[in-house]
Every structure is written in structure tokens, then in C-alpha cells.
Design a protein around this motif. Structure first.
Motif, PDB file in Angstrom:
ATOM      1  N   UNK A  88       0.881  -1.169   0.000  1.00 40.76           N
ATOM      2  CA  UNK A  88       0.000   0.000   0.000  1.00 40.76           C
ATOM      3  C   UNK A  88       0.917   1.218   0.000  1.00 40.76           C
ATOM      4  N   UNK A  89       0.647   2.156  -0.900  1.00 41.15           N
ATOM      5  CA  UNK A  89       1.513   3.330  -1.044  1.00 41.15           C
ATOM      6  C   UNK A  89       0.832   4.552  -0.435  1.00 41.15           C
ATOM      7  N   UNK A  90       1.379   4.973   0.698  1.00 36.28           N
ATOM      8  CA  UNK A  90       0.766   6.014   1.524  1.00 36.28           C
ATOM      9  C   UNK A  90       0.566   7.334   0.792  1.00 36.28           C
ATOM     10  N   UNK A  91       1.599   7.880   0.191  1.00 33.85           N
ATOM     11  CA  UNK A  91       1.483   9.206  -0.432  1.00 33.85           C
ATOM     12  C   UNK A  91       0.489   9.215  -1.590  1.00 33.85           C
ATOM     13  N   UNK A  92       0.499   8.249  -2.512  1.00 33.19           N
ATOM     14  CA  UNK A  92      -0.541   8.233  -3.540  1.00 33.19           C
ATOM     15  C   UNK A  92      -1.945   8.039  -2.960  1.00 33.19           C
ATOM     16  N   UNK A  93      -2.075   7.237  -1.911  1.00 31.55           N
ATOM     17  CA  UNK A  93      -3.376   7.061  -1.259  1.00 31.55           C
ATOM     18  C   UNK A  93      -3.845   8.380  -0.672  1.00 31.55           C
TER      19      UNK A  93
END
Length: 133
Positions: A88-93
Motif C-alpha cells: 500500500x503506497x501512503x502518499x498516492x493514497x
């Protein structure tokens, strides 16, 4: 009660993982059982290798990634399956969250379910068809 935004920080990597674990726990037991022990890895962005391999324009073009053998391949691997991870990619989320009228929890849950779908061997087109029906 209003949120005091002057003291609120962006959700951390650990916060996103906590949201993902809660979302996973809310899924039906049968579904979770089929998943087994698939580790969740939360990073700010995908690695450069992922960006290159998927031919992404920017590191914001992907919210999550399933990496490893899908369930069918794991079953037929004669006991030596490729490790399975869900990223899971925090910044894009968080960027997606800022641009849409959807709760952060709903976004993380959607990304998690989407990546678990890959674990079951479903393609993006398969999952889109399921979501539309």
C-alpha cells in the motif's frame, strides 16, 4: 465536534497499516481464510523498479500492488511458492483521498480488496466487472 486541523498530522505509515488491518479484519471470515498470511507492506511510494516495470508516469500513479504468486500458482508450486506481499503506497493514497469525497478508510479498504483480488488470480478487468455488477 470539529477537528482541530492546526494540530492534525497526515496519517503515518503505521496509521495506514492500522487502517488496512482493520479493513482486512472486517472482511468475511471465509475470504480472510482463503488469503492466509499475506503480509501488508506500507511504503510512501513504490520502488523505482516498480515504476519502471509498470511503466508509470509518476510515483503517484499506483495506490497498491500485489507482488508474488497468485493463489492458483501457490497451490501448484510444490511447496516452494514465491513470497506474496501486498503493498500500500501512503502518499498516492493520501493524494487520492485529498482529491475525492471518499473516506480514507474506504480508499484503503478498496485498494486492499483490489490487491487481494490479484492474490485470487483476478485481473484488473475481472475486478472492474465485479465492481460494476
Amino acid at each position: 465536534m470539529a477537528i482541530d486541523w492546526s494540530r492534525t498530522e497526515a496519517p503515518s505509515l503505521d496509521d495506514i497499516e492500522t487502517i488496512a488491518r482493520g479493513a482486512f479484519a472486517s472482511l468475511p471470515a471465509e475470504f480472510r481464510g482463503l488469503c492466509g498470511e499475506v503480509p501488508f507492506v506500507v511504503q510512501d511510494f513504490p520502488d523505482d523498479d516498480v515504476i519502471t516495470e509498470l511503466d508509470l508516469e509518476t510515483e503517484f500513479d499506483i495506490l497498491g500492488l500485489f507482488q508474488g504468486a497468485d493463489l492458483a500458482a501457490r497451490e501448484s508450486s510444490n511447496g516452494h511458492p514465491e513470497p506474496t506481499l501486498i503493498f500500500l503506497y501512503r502518499r498516492p493514497i493520501l493524494d487520492y483521498w485529498a482529491e475525492h469525497q471518499i473516506s480514507l478508510g474506504e480508499i484503503v479498504r478498496h485498494v486492499l480488496i483490489h490487491e487481494i483480488g490479484h492474490h485470487f488470480g483476478l485481473s484488473d478487468d475481472d475486478m472492474m466487472a465485479i465492481e460494476e455488477s
